[in-house]
Design an enzyme around this catalytic site. Sequence first.
Site, PDB file in Angstrom:
ATOM      1  N   LYS A 127      13.273 -14.802 -10.638  1.00 32.06           N
ATOM      2  CA  LYS A 127      13.006 -13.603 -11.921  1.00 32.06           C
ATOM      3  C   LYS A 127      12.116 -14.237 -12.793  1.00 32.06           C
ATOM      4  CE  LYS A 127      14.024 -10.823 -10.262  1.00 32.06           C
ATOM      5  NZ  LYS A 127      14.671 -10.192  -9.248  1.00 32.06           N
ATOM      6  N   CYS A 140       0.784  -1.199  -0.060  1.00 32.03           N
ATOM      7  CA  CYS A 140      -0.214  -0.042  -0.023  1.00 32.03           C
ATOM      8  C   CYS A 140       0.864   1.203   0.047  1.00 32.03           C
ATOM      9  CB  CYS A 140      -0.897   0.280   1.094  1.00 32.03           C
ATOM     10  SG  CYS A 140      -2.092  -1.287   1.187  1.00 32.03           S
ATOM     11  N   LYS A 156       6.225  -4.429  -4.013  1.00 33.02           N
ATOM     12  CA  LYS A 156       7.640  -4.380  -3.781  1.00 33.02           C
ATOM     13  C   LYS A 156       8.153  -4.090  -2.394  1.00 33.02           C
ATOM     14  CE  LYS A 156      11.619  -2.331  -5.951  1.00 33.02           C
ATOM     15  NZ  LYS A 156      12.238  -3.634  -6.426  1.00 33.02           N
ATOM     16  N   ASN A 159      -1.453   2.266   5.565  1.00 31.33           N
ATOM     17  CA  ASN A 159      -0.742   1.308   5.079  1.00 31.33           C
ATOM     18  C   ASN A 159      -0.100   0.623   6.571  1.00 31.33           C
ATOM     19  OD1 ASN A 159       1.363  -0.175   3.982  1.00 31.33           O
ATOM     20  ND2 ASN A 159       2.937   1.449   4.203  1.00 31.33           N
ATOM     21  N   GLY A 160      -0.230  -0.697   6.456  1.00 30.94           N
ATOM     22  CA  GLY A 160      -0.140  -1.521   7.598  1.00 30.94           C
ATOM     23  C   GLY A 160      -1.235  -2.418   7.978  1.00 30.94           C
ATOM     24  N   ARG A 175       4.020  -0.288  -4.967  1.00 26.25           N
ATOM     25  CA  ARG A 175       3.686  -0.882  -3.262  1.00 26.25           C
ATOM     26  C   ARG A 175       2.211  -1.678  -3.277  1.00 26.25           C
ATOM     27  NH1 ARG A 175       6.653   1.820   0.145  1.00 26.25           N
ATOM     28  NH2 ARG A 175       5.694   1.045   1.835  1.00 26.25           N
ATOM     29  N   GLU A 195       8.365 -14.808 -11.321  1.00 33.77           N
ATOM     30  CA  GLU A 195       7.702 -13.715 -10.549  1.00 33.77           C
ATOM     31  C   GLU A 195       7.026 -12.648 -11.900  1.00 33.77           C
ATOM     32  OE1 GLU A 195       9.637 -11.300  -8.053  1.00 33.77           O
ATOM     33  OE2 GLU A 195      11.608 -11.379  -9.043  1.00 33.77           O
ATOM     34  N   TRP A 252      -2.634  -2.879  -1.508  1.00 30.45           N
ATOM     35  CA  TRP A 252      -2.277  -4.038  -1.978  1.00 30.45           C
ATOM     36  C   TRP A 252      -3.106  -4.895  -0.913  1.00 30.45           C
ATOM     37  CZ3 TRP A 252      -0.232  -8.321   0.997  1.00 30.45           C
ATOM     38  CH2 TRP A 252       0.154  -9.469   0.052  1.00 30.45           C
ATOM     39  N   GLU A 263      18.184 -17.033  -7.810  1.00 31.26           N
ATOM     40  CA  GLU A 263      17.770 -15.787  -8.390  1.00 31.26           C
ATOM     41  C   GLU A 263      17.250 -15.783  -9.659  1.00 31.26           C
ATOM     42  OE1 GLU A 263      16.904 -13.156  -6.969  1.00 31.26           O
ATOM     43  OE2 GLU A 263      17.018 -11.496  -8.241  1.00 31.26           O
ATOM     44  N   HIS A 272      17.841 -36.969  -7.281  1.00 27.15           N
ATOM     45  CA  HIS A 272      17.160 -37.569  -6.207  1.00 27.15           C
ATOM     46  C   HIS A 272      15.722 -37.031  -5.951  1.00 27.15           C
ATOM     47  CE1 HIS A 272      20.928 -38.762  -4.214  1.00 27.15           C
ATOM     48  NE2 HIS A 272      21.684 -37.577  -4.538  1.00 27.15           N
TER      49      HIS A 272
HETATM   50  C1  G6P Z   1       9.670  -8.164  -2.373  1.00 30.28           C
HETATM   51  C2  G6P Z   1      10.468  -7.980  -3.729  1.00 30.28           C
HETATM   52  C3  G6P Z   1      11.725  -8.516  -4.093  1.00 30.28           C
HETATM   53  C4  G6P Z   1      12.612  -8.185  -2.726  1.00 30.28           C
HETATM   54  C5  G6P Z   1      12.017  -8.699  -1.355  1.00 30.28           C
HETATM   55  C6  G6P Z   1      12.645  -8.353  -0.193  1.00 30.28           C
HETATM   56  O1  G6P Z   1       9.355  -9.649  -2.637  1.00 30.28           O
HETATM   57  O2  G6P Z   1       9.597  -7.973  -4.801  1.00 30.28           O
HETATM   58  O3  G6P Z   1      12.228  -8.077  -5.325  1.00 30.28           O
HETATM   59  O4  G6P Z   1      13.744  -8.953  -2.955  1.00 30.28           O
HETATM   60  O5  G6P Z   1      10.825  -8.145  -1.218  1.00 30.28           O
HETATM   61  O6  G6P Z   1      12.584  -6.661  -0.383  1.00 30.28           O
HETATM   62  P1  G6P Z   1      13.563  -5.909   0.412  1.00 30.28           P
HETATM   63  O7  G6P Z   1      13.291  -4.373   0.048  1.00 30.28           O
HETATM   64  O8  G6P Z   1      13.631  -6.307   1.725  1.00 30.28           O
HETATM   65  O9  G6P Z   1      14.995  -6.100  -0.303  1.00 30.28           O
END
Ligand code: G6P
Length: 608
Positions: free
Chosen positions: A485, A2, A603, A101-102, A27, A488, A75, A481, A504
């Site tokens: 990527k 949010c 994010k 937000n929260g 957000r 997501e 969100w 990673e 395994h």
């Molecule tokens: C979300 C983002 C990721 C990020 C993660 C941790 O899932 O989409 O890209 O790695 O949060 O966020 P931070 O701000 O703590 O790196």
Amino acid sequence: MCGIVGFTGVIPAAPVLLEGLARLEYRGYDSAGIAVFQNHKILIKKACGRLKTLCDLISNGINYDSPTGIGHTRWATHGKPSDDNAHPHRSQDGSFAIVHNGIIENYAMLKRQLQEKGYQFSSETDTEVVAHLLQDNYNGDLFDTIVRTLQMLEGSYALGILNVDHPDELYAVRKSSPLIVGTSNQGNMIASDIPAILPLTRKVYYLNDNEIVRLTKNSVEIFDLQHHLLDRAVTTIDWDVSAAEKGGYEHFMIKEIMEQPKALRDTITPRIKNGQIHLDGIEIDQALLQNIQRINIIACGSAYHVGVVAKYVIEELCRIPVFAEIASEFRYSNPIVDENSLVIIISQSGETADTLAALREAKARGATILSIVNVVGSSIANESKNVLYTWAGPEISVATTKAYSTQLALMYLIALYIAQRLGRVDDTQTSNLLAQIAALPDKVEQILKLAPKIETLAQRYAYLEHAYFIGRNLDYAVALEASLKLKEISYIHSEAYAAGELKHGTISLIEDGTFVAGLACVKRLVAKTMSNIKEVKARGAEVLLLTCEDYDIHSDEVDHILTIPSTHELLMPSLEVVPLQLLGYYVAKARNCDIDKPRNLAKSVTVE
Ligand code: G6P
């Protein structure tokens, strides 16, 4: 999660709010709304869907001339995305409107109590209780009303508050959710993050938990809960507006991928002076380092993946056991952390709720904390004695790229710094590694030239249902990673697997045409990984191999091959992640996905 904004000034608020929300959409983006004053009442307009739906509904706000208002992009946590659940929420009598937000953790109990008093709820949100409580507690003294309301709340909140009796004022408060104040001669503004205020100003006040701010068109007053006026210095943000804009690129993600050479240079260059590492005056006690039993690296998402790379690197260079841990697991694990532990926290936003809680847990147990953060003045930065900033600039795309790369670069410097202080590397090793770290930005620049080739390749993979990324050691860490990527942003099911572990169980999923990306950049393990690649090829997999241009691999052993320049083996992840970011991006693009705002994600994850 949010985004909230609020403005009061000498120009109409609505366009400022909408512009701010557009910059906070990363957000959360399932619904949006604004509240402004009109004819001595509070007018609320909100709509389910992207911000654009709201902007179309209210003609970009051009018909509202109120100079004061609040806004929100959501969100969903409590209640599905809908017009009713969208913020702002109003009190029953319409005298208050709020954005939040929260999470209000005790909302169910408060809601029951309010319902018993006759309050009716029009949403399923936790937030609406706050609006009704403000009305219930109102005694003409707005500050006192807010404080008494806050005292009833448990949980986390950044709140923007409007009250009909005070049309020229905007109140806001924060506890465990981010909130900043921007100030300019056109007015003053609250926002969840810096990009929202940049069109108005680069001058900000950072707020701490349990502070209440009162804004008017020409004043910003920050108070503690006892109504003492606090002295707070203005900070000037050195990002410019364009840093948070697409600048001609189709998506923020590709812009941020392409910005990596600069972000890496900005992060690395000031920390290497005359062949020595300079870590911004961080203080890690020599006695702690001598006695250290373990290093914990704690983070979420991609930042956690940086931790997995760093585990291999620090153990190799420093010979200290390293535990890379997911913050949401660490915080409830009764962790073995004490005064002899160094805990490294990694976070782009500096606001991730689980990471922040893990930091507090480690601190409470006496650990020395070192945080790697991108957002200056964020909660994790504020609560850490030692902070190293990644100078990546604002990262807007939900899927991180340049933050990951700069976090990794800092981890290399930290690993080498510790190894040096413990005498575990000699001068020749140190200067060799430092030279190679300094050369990373140029090599990344070279690798980015692969973009057209990868875009063409990505067309082949646009219709995949499953993907597997395999590698050993550091290649495995990068596979984690790369897989995230792709998954997501393209919604292709994807897994990362340690190449030697495949047999395994997971190899049973390989059949004709299954896509496997083999990562073979750790030179001493190339032959081993190639054996695993042959095993999946023998079972019909279509293999894309990523390796170094100077390794001796025959391209006919795989279906497609991408080669990159080499560097010191420990640094290879910095280079090999780049083509894999591009792969994820171009596959998602070929599938027409909403790359910068993938479904269900956000994010800055400020809920646990
Ligand atoms: C979300 C983002 C990721 C990020 C993660 C941790 O899932 O989409 O890209 O790695 O949060 O966020 P931070 O701000 O703590 O790196």
